[in-house]
Design a protein around this motif. Structure first.
Motif, mmCIF file in Angstrom:
data_model
loop_
_atom_site.group_PDB
_atom_site.id
_atom_site.type_symbol
_atom_site.label_atom_id
_atom_site.label_comp_id
_atom_site.label_asym_id
_atom_site.label_seq_id
_atom_site.Cartn_x
_atom_site.Cartn_y
_atom_site.Cartn_z
ATOM 1 N N LYS A 42 0.924 -1.339 -0.056
ATOM 2 C CA LYS A 42 -0.093 -0.024 -0.037
ATOM 3 C C LYS A 42 0.909 1.255 0.086
ATOM 4 O O LYS A 42 0.453 2.155 -0.655
ATOM 5 C CB LYS A 42 -1.034 0.119 1.177
ATOM 6 N N GLU A 43 1.959 1.238 0.701
ATOM 7 C CA GLU A 43 2.854 2.352 0.837
ATOM 8 C C GLU A 43 3.545 2.516 -0.614
ATOM 9 O O GLU A 43 3.954 3.628 -0.809
ATOM 10 C CB GLU A 43 3.796 2.505 1.881
ATOM 11 N N ALA A 46 1.043 4.311 -2.723
ATOM 12 C CA ALA A 46 1.242 5.530 -2.179
ATOM 13 C C ALA A 46 2.365 6.505 -2.801
ATOM 14 O O ALA A 46 2.194 7.569 -3.187
ATOM 15 C CB ALA A 46 1.025 5.618 -0.848
ATOM 16 N N TRP A 189 -0.129 6.700 2.597
ATOM 17 C CA TRP A 189 -0.630 5.417 3.339
ATOM 18 C C TRP A 189 0.155 5.609 4.831
ATOM 19 O O TRP A 189 1.512 5.326 4.583
ATOM 20 C CB TRP A 189 -0.581 4.241 2.591
ATOM 21 N N PRO A 198 -7.344 2.200 6.333
ATOM 22 C CA PRO A 198 -6.387 2.255 7.920
ATOM 23 C C PRO A 198 -7.221 1.598 8.895
ATOM 24 O O PRO A 198 -8.359 1.815 8.924
ATOM 25 C CB PRO A 198 -6.166 3.564 7.830
#
Length: 223
Positions: A42-43, A46, A189, A198
């Motif tokens: 996810k990061e 992002a 994120w 989240p």
């Protein structure tokens, strides 16, 4: 052109650091993002979105699989990521051993290759989870080592500076600053877990929620 390299995870801190670099007049921005064996991407997604929005010239993705050894709940599949406690005084099991040391070493190599003398990292020793590699003492030591171990620093005598603009800043003040600089926090994120939304209960989510609340700004990722 004034060049800077930003360690960009896609989280709140690194994204804000990228915009601080822009504000300081660095108009040729480079970013480096690490895939280190974390349990979700996810990061990383992002980071791609943030870099595109900020107009980063070149964005490198580097694989350094720190999940090859055990003991960190962010990378060890045998460990669960527990709910957070921002009042904890011990180092949590989400600490990735020597992660910032590894990341800064690789970033220094990239910077040395491109003659970049300014590297930004979004660490802080004020509002953090007890990670030893977020302290000013460590950052200054790494800066000295990088200058001793690069052609740029040791031979060309062009000092490489590690910028840690939030080192003595609360995360709430960081959010206020990012808001003023036009950071789109909806692209970031922070959560240690990789669900659709989240979790709101891990250390990282709790610190983020506290920061936005104290800053008096609504988090675009909050329910």
């Amino acid at each position: 052109m004034k060049k800077a390299l930003v360690l960009l995870s896609g989280g709140l801190d690194s994204t804000t650091a990228l915009y601080v670099a822009k504000e300081q007049g660095f108009n040729e921005l480079y970013a480096i993002t690490f895939e280190y064996g974390q349990k979700h991407d996810k990061e990383i997604k992002a980071a791609k979105a943030v870099a595109k929005a900020a107009g980063v010239k070149e964005h490198k993705f580097v694989k350094i699989m720190l999940n090859q050894w055990d003991g960190c709940s962010l990378t060890d599949e045998k460990m669960d990521i527990h709910d957070g406690d921002i009042n904890r005084t011990t180092i949590p099991d989400t600490y990735v051993p020597a992660r910032n040391m590894v990341f800064l070493s690789v970033a220094a190599s990239y910077a040395d290759a491109l003659d970049i003398t300014d590297i930004f990292i979004g660490v802080s020793e004020v509002d953090y989870s007890g990670y030893v590699d977020c302290r000013e003492e460590f950052i200054r030591s790494m800066e000295q080592t990088i200058n001793l171990g690069t052609v740029l620093g040791a031979e060309k005598k062009q000092k490489i500076t590690l910028h840690a603009p939030f080192m003595h800043m609360t995360k709430a003040d960081e959010v206020r600053l990012g808001n003023r600089l036009g950071v789109d926090y909806s692209l970031t994120w922070t959560c240690y877990r990789g669900d659709e939304k989240p979790c709101g209960t891990c250390d990282s989510c709790l610190l983020r929620a506290k920061a936005f609340e104290e800053a008096g700004i609504k988090d675009p990722l909050s329910n």
